[in-house]
Scaffold this motif. Structure first.
Motif, PDB file in Angstrom:
ATOM      1  N   ALA A 175      29.737  25.055  34.943  1.00 19.19           N
ATOM      2  CA  ALA A 175      31.146  25.378  35.172  1.00 19.19           C
ATOM      3  C   ALA A 175      31.316  26.880  35.255  1.00 19.19           C
ATOM      4  O   ALA A 175      30.574  27.644  34.629  1.00 19.19           O
ATOM      5  N   ALA A 176      32.313  27.309  36.032  1.00 12.53           N
ATOM      6  CA  ALA A 176      32.568  28.745  36.192  1.00 12.53           C
ATOM      7  C   ALA A 176      34.063  28.993  36.346  1.00 12.53           C
ATOM      8  O   ALA A 176      34.804  28.153  36.899  1.00 12.53           O
ATOM      9  N   ARG A 177      34.487  30.156  35.834  1.00 11.47           N
ATOM     10  CA  ARG A 177      35.860  30.639  35.992  1.00 11.47           C
ATOM     11  C   ARG A 177      35.795  32.045  36.572  1.00 11.47           C
ATOM     12  O   ARG A 177      35.107  32.903  36.029  1.00 11.47           O
ATOM     13  N   LEU A 178      36.513  32.273  37.660  1.00 13.17           N
ATOM     14  CA  LEU A 178      36.568  33.585  38.298  1.00 13.17           C
ATOM     15  C   LEU A 178      38.024  33.982  38.432  1.00 13.17           C
ATOM     16  O   LEU A 178      38.821  33.260  39.039  1.00 13.17           O
ATOM     17  N   GLY A 179      38.376  35.127  37.852  1.00 15.97           N
ATOM     18  CA  GLY A 179      39.780  35.527  37.837  1.00 15.97           C
ATOM     19  C   GLY A 179      39.996  36.939  38.323  1.00 15.97           C
ATOM     20  O   GLY A 179      39.100  37.793  38.278  1.00 15.97           O
ATOM     21  N   LEU A 180      41.217  37.188  38.779  1.00 16.05           N
ATOM     22  CA  LEU A 180      41.632  38.498  39.277  1.00 16.05           C
ATOM     23  C   LEU A 180      43.031  38.778  38.745  1.00 16.05           C
ATOM     24  O   LEU A 180      43.913  37.916  38.808  1.00 16.05           O
ATOM     25  N   ARG A 181      43.237  39.990  38.218  1.00 16.44           N
ATOM     26  CA  ARG A 181      44.522  40.350  37.620  1.00 16.44           C
ATOM     27  C   ARG A 181      44.981  41.701  38.166  1.00 16.44           C
ATOM     28  O   ARG A 181      44.174  42.636  38.268  1.00 16.44           O
ATOM     29  N   TYR A 182      46.264  41.782  38.490  1.00 17.46           N
ATOM     30  CA  TYR A 182      46.864  43.020  38.980  1.00 17.46           C
ATOM     31  C   TYR A 182      47.986  43.399  38.028  1.00 17.46           C
ATOM     32  O   TYR A 182      48.942  42.645  37.828  1.00 17.46           O
ATOM     33  N   ALA A 183      47.860  44.583  37.415  1.00 16.09           N
ATOM     34  CA  ALA A 183      48.861  45.082  36.479  1.00 16.09           C
ATOM     35  C   ALA A 183      49.142  46.534  36.814  1.00 16.09           C
ATOM     36  O   ALA A 183      48.429  47.435  36.364  1.00 16.09           O
ATOM     37  N   PRO A 184      50.157  46.829  37.635  1.00 15.61           N
ATOM     38  CA  PRO A 184      50.436  48.207  38.049  1.00 15.61           C
ATOM     39  C   PRO A 184      50.745  49.106  36.855  1.00 15.61           C
ATOM     40  O   PRO A 184      51.454  48.705  35.930  1.00 15.61           O
ATOM     41  N   SER A 185      50.214  50.283  36.886  1.00 14.55           N
ATOM     42  CA  SER A 185      50.451  51.238  35.809  1.00 14.55           C
ATOM     43  C   SER A 185      51.937  51.537  35.695  1.00 14.55           C
ATOM     44  O   SER A 185      52.606  51.827  36.699  1.00 14.55           O
ATOM     45  N   TRP A 228      52.924  41.760  35.740  1.00 14.65           N
ATOM     46  CA  TRP A 228      51.522  41.591  36.106  1.00 14.65           C
ATOM     47  C   TRP A 228      51.368  40.241  36.792  1.00 14.65           C
ATOM     48  O   TRP A 228      52.223  39.354  36.665  1.00 14.65           O
ATOM     49  N   ALA A 229      50.286  40.061  37.514  1.00 14.60           N
ATOM     50  CA  ALA A 229      50.007  38.797  38.192  1.00 14.60           C
ATOM     51  C   ALA A 229      48.510  38.529  38.130  1.00 14.60           C
ATOM     52  O   ALA A 229      47.700  39.462  38.141  1.00 14.60           O
ATOM     53  N   SER A 230      48.152  37.255  38.059  1.00 17.34           N
ATOM     54  CA  SER A 230      46.732  36.896  38.025  1.00 17.34           C
ATOM     55  C   SER A 230      46.521  35.579  38.743  1.00 17.34           C
ATOM     56  O   SER A 230      47.427  34.743  38.855  1.00 17.34           O
ATOM     57  N   VAL A 231      45.320  35.416  39.228  1.00 16.03           N
ATOM     58  CA  VAL A 231      44.895  34.162  39.843  1.00 16.03           C
ATOM     59  C   VAL A 231      43.502  33.852  39.321  1.00 16.03           C
ATOM     60  O   VAL A 231      42.682  34.757  39.149  1.00 16.03           O
ATOM     61  N   LEU A 255      38.122  46.601  38.827  1.00 11.39           N
ATOM     62  CA  LEU A 255      37.670  46.629  40.221  1.00 11.39           C
ATOM     63  C   LEU A 255      38.154  47.892  40.917  1.00 11.39           C
ATOM     64  O   LEU A 255      37.443  48.498  41.703  1.00 11.39           O
ATOM     65  N   ALA A 256      39.388  48.255  40.655  1.00  7.38           N
ATOM     66  CA  ALA A 256      40.010  49.455  41.224  1.00  7.38           C
ATOM     67  C   ALA A 256      41.218  49.765  40.362  1.00  7.38           C
ATOM     68  O   ALA A 256      41.467  49.101  39.353  1.00  7.38           O
ATOM     69  N   ASP A 257      41.982  50.780  40.754  1.00  5.27           N
ATOM     70  CA  ASP A 257      43.186  51.109  40.002  1.00  5.27           C
ATOM     71  C   ASP A 257      44.080  49.882  39.876  1.00  5.27           C
ATOM     72  O   ASP A 257      44.422  49.234  40.887  1.00  5.27           O
ATOM     73  N   ASP A 258      44.432  49.552  38.652  1.00  8.49           N
ATOM     74  CA  ASP A 258      45.366  48.470  38.342  1.00  8.49           C
ATOM     75  C   ASP A 258      44.791  47.074  38.564  1.00  8.49           C
ATOM     76  O   ASP A 258      45.481  46.079  38.330  1.00  8.49           O
ATOM     77  N   TRP A 259      43.544  46.977  38.999  1.00  8.31           N
ATOM     78  CA  TRP A 259      42.930  45.667  39.262  1.00  8.31           C
ATOM     79  C   TRP A 259      41.789  45.426  38.277  1.00  8.31           C
ATOM     80  O   TRP A 259      40.999  46.318  38.004  1.00  8.31           O
TER      81      TRP A 259
END
Length: 693
Positions: free
Chosen positions: A593-603, A608-611, A562-566
């Motif tokens: 059924a659907a799964r939508l996820g977002l992950r943030y992993a700073p360079s 890291w964190a995800s939801v 999505l963007a840097d680190d995302w």
């Protein structure tokens, strides 16, 4: 949950062999789930990668598969969930562990063929979403295989690699501990893995308590010898013991499972010539299982009920599968030819004893599995050709199977089987299956795939010989009787899909399928047959063949930056089925059924964190005549935080069902005493610690 990633290139056919027969020089990737809707020897359609089976603190292997496109699971308790693939369940799936065939240990289906493998002892799980795994074994309308570690040869002195881990989940007080050590020299490799799992009752989102106690202890071991550059000899063994497994979705409790597995394989890879591999394997999977009604309403006296006194129900069972397989591979120009033979023999025995509990007096005894035997011998040939940017392959399989029982009640012989004798109940039949798949490269990194396959499923011994015993797929505790003349189900399925990567770095996979199921096994009322137990619903049902059922649907999987680190991912599954015989929806169809996820992993960061948000629509298209209930939709949110503490030390913290939603999934079993589906756990906080060395 770990995100879904997509294979970027077609996998080489050799990379899709099972670990027990892998080429000597082969290296494998730990902790991944691969899914294909074409011949498994061609390419993986999608995969879930990384430390999937550990970082989420799983209590059960099948539960970890739910996030893969087209895969699902049926909950009856906390562990030993039943895998499902595109609306196919139980005996419609062929289940394997390291190439060996496994059948359920209990007629109440408290376990599946892969449920006696700890999620911490898995190297890879392969799932085939259709009748394309014909080289794996018989009856594979779809198939799932679990591969376990074997250690690795080294180029010099002894090299070892180990892992230790622990996890704890507050809801249900679930604690897991596991460890493994593997390694080898130039000529010997070994692996030893141990895991311990236990848990207690958990709270659903409405604060109700769900019976879910269990204990599980497992050991897996492997020893391989490279006898020469061309010869590999590999032994694999496993021992598992599960005790006091409570099932809110079953009439009984599992007092114990005792599983003992052994397999010996030998591989020959010639230095030259057209033949590139010869592989042979023999195995034995032996299971002892005991069920009782401890903790169930039938174990308590209830004035006014019939009977008013407390019952004690004991149901000991055995399920032993012995088999072997032979495979040879020959390269001829652009073609790779594989030839195979496989055979298994499953012997199952079970008797139900019903006592008056306060007097310890036997009221009656029933034959459930009357020393039943199911045998299958199969032969297959497969050809795969690879060209410039394309691959095509096909498999033809011939099976000869037989089924029979050594014991049956007089009531079954005279009333259910119409005066038959034991010998006349024997079944012998020959079946033909075939599949063809192709894939080709489009512009850039895009791939297109198509496949069409036909596979035949042998009826289970309960479907053939059941004497008023509850069914597992039909959502009511009615008694069911077998049909010795039941015909096999025949699946014909067409698949098409496209996958690739966009210029923006997004991975995309879209797939669709259409399946017909001839001689679909369904049920009809048998009012002329009296029920066996006074507590059972009054009407008894018989297994019968319907004319046809049709299924269609597909999956969409996206993942990208999505963007840097995302990064983000989206997985959508949809299946629909119709029972043409009863003119109603097919039984056990999961909703949209659907799964939508977002992950943030700073360079450069060590965390890291995800939801992830998970949603399922209401399923109101249900098989009313087979007691299926409407299931409301739900939304759930899961959170993960991963930390790399020091080199090779990691910690995952998470919250499942963050909003404490009270929900059940449509495939979950109902409580047989209340009729309501077993609710999933409410908010669960967990931590998972891992170290490798």
């Amino acid at each position: 949950m770990a995100p879904v990633a997509l294979a970027e290139t077609a996998a080489d056919g050799d990379e899709q062999q099972d670990a027990s027969s892998a080429p000597v020089s082969k290296e494998r990737v730990e902790g991944r789930v691969t899914v294909t809707a074409t011949l498994p020897e061609l390419a993986a359609e999608s995969l879930i990668e990384g430390d999937l089976l550990e970082e989420s603190g799983p209590q059960d292997l099948a539960r970890s598969l739910e996030q893969a496109p087209g895969l699902d699971a049926t909950r009856r308790g906390t562990i030993n969930l039943e895998p499902a693939v595109r609306g196919l369940q139980e005996n419609q799936l062929a289940l394997f562990v390291d190439g060996t065939r496994l059948l359920a240990a209990g007629p109440a289906r408290m376990d599946s063929g892969i449920s006696h493998v700890s999620p911490y002892a898995v190297e890879e799980v392969r799932a085939v979403k259709g009748p394309y795994a014909l080289s794996w074994g018989a009856g594979a309308l779809s198939a799932v295989e679990v591969l376990t570690p074997s250690g690795a040869f080294s180029t010099g002195a002894v090299e070892t690699e180990g892992r230790l881990g622990a996890s704890y989940r507050d809801n249900g007080s679930a604690s897991d501990f596991w460890g493994s050590l593997g390694g080898g020299t130039e000529t010997v490799r070994f692996y030893l893995g141990l895991s311990s799992r236990q848990g207690d009752d958990y709270d659903a989102g409405d604060d109700s308590s769900v019976d879910a106690e269990y204990e599980s202890l497992e050991g897996r071991f492997s020893l391989g010898f490279q006898l020469s550059p061309s010869w590999l000899l590999q032994y694999r063994g496993a021992l598992q013991r599960q005790d006091d497994v409570e099932y809110a979705g079953r009439l009984l409790t599992a007092e114990l499972f005792d599983t003992d597995s052994h397999a010996l394989g030998a591989q020959f890879v010639p230095d030259s010539g057209d033949w590139s591999e010869i592989y042979v394997q023999v195995y034995a999977n032996l299971k002892d299982h005991r069920m009782n009604n401890s903790g169930k309403p039938t174990a308590v006296a209830m004035p006014g009920r019939i009977p008013p006194f407390a019952l004690r129900v004991d149901l000991p069972t055995t399920s032993d599968t012995i088999g072997g397989r032979l495979r040879a591979q020959r390269d001829s120009g652009d073609w790779t030819w594989r030839y195979g033979l496989d055979r298994y023999e499953a012997e199952q025995a079970a008797d139900r004893f019903v006592f008056r509990r306060d007097m310890d007096r036997l009221l009656f005894q029933d034959i459930v599995w009357g020393d039943s035997t199911l045998e299958d011998t199969g032969a297959w040939v497969q050809g795969v050709r690879r060209g410039d940017g394309w691959e095509v392959g096909g498999t033809v399989r011939f099976d000869s199977w037989s089924a029979g029982i050594d014991r049956a009640s007089n009531f079954f012989l005279e009333t259910i089987a119409g005066g038959a004798t034991l010998d006349s109940l024997d079944r012998d039949e020959d079946d033909l299956s075939a599949a063809v798949s192709a894939q080709w490269r489009l512009e850039g990194s895009w791939l297109a795939r198509v496949g069409i396959g036909r596979a035949v499923r042998t009826p289970s011994t309960l479907e053939l010989y059941s004497d008023r015993f509850p069914a597992t797929r039909f959502q009511r505790a009615s008694e069911f009787v077998g049909n010795p003349s039941l015909a096999p189900e025949v699946a014909l399925q067409f698949d098409a899909g496209v996958e690739g990567r966009t210029t923006g770095g997004w991975s995309v996979a879209v797939s669709a399928f259409y399946r017909t199921l001839d001689d679909y096994v369904t049920i009809e009322a048998a009012p002329e047959i009296p029920r066996r137990l006074p507590l059972s619903p009054p009407l008894v049902y018989r297994y019968v063949n319907g004319s046809e059922a049709t299924f269609w649907g597909g999956e969409l999987a996206l993942r990208g930056p999505l963007a840097d680190d995302w990064s983000s991912w989206l997985v959508v599954d949809w299946v629909r089925g119709e029972d043409e015989e009863l003119n109603e929806p097919a039984l056990g169809m999961p909703p949209l059924a659907a799964r939508l996820g977002l992950r943030y992993a700073p360079s450069g960061a060590s965390w890291w964190a995800s939801v992830e948000a998970v949603a399922e629509a209401e399923q109101d298209r249900v098989a009313v005549s087979r007691f299926e209930q409407v299931t409301p939709g739900y939304e759930r949110v899961d959170f993960r935080l991963g930390l790399e503490l020091v080199d090779r030390w990691s910690l995952t913290l998470g919250v499942d069902n963050l909003t404490d939603e009270a929900y059940a999934r449509h495939l979950d079993a109902p409580n047989p005493f209340t009729g309501q589906r077993v609710l999933q756990p409410g908010r669960s906080v967990f931590g998972s610690f891992r170290v490798s060395f």
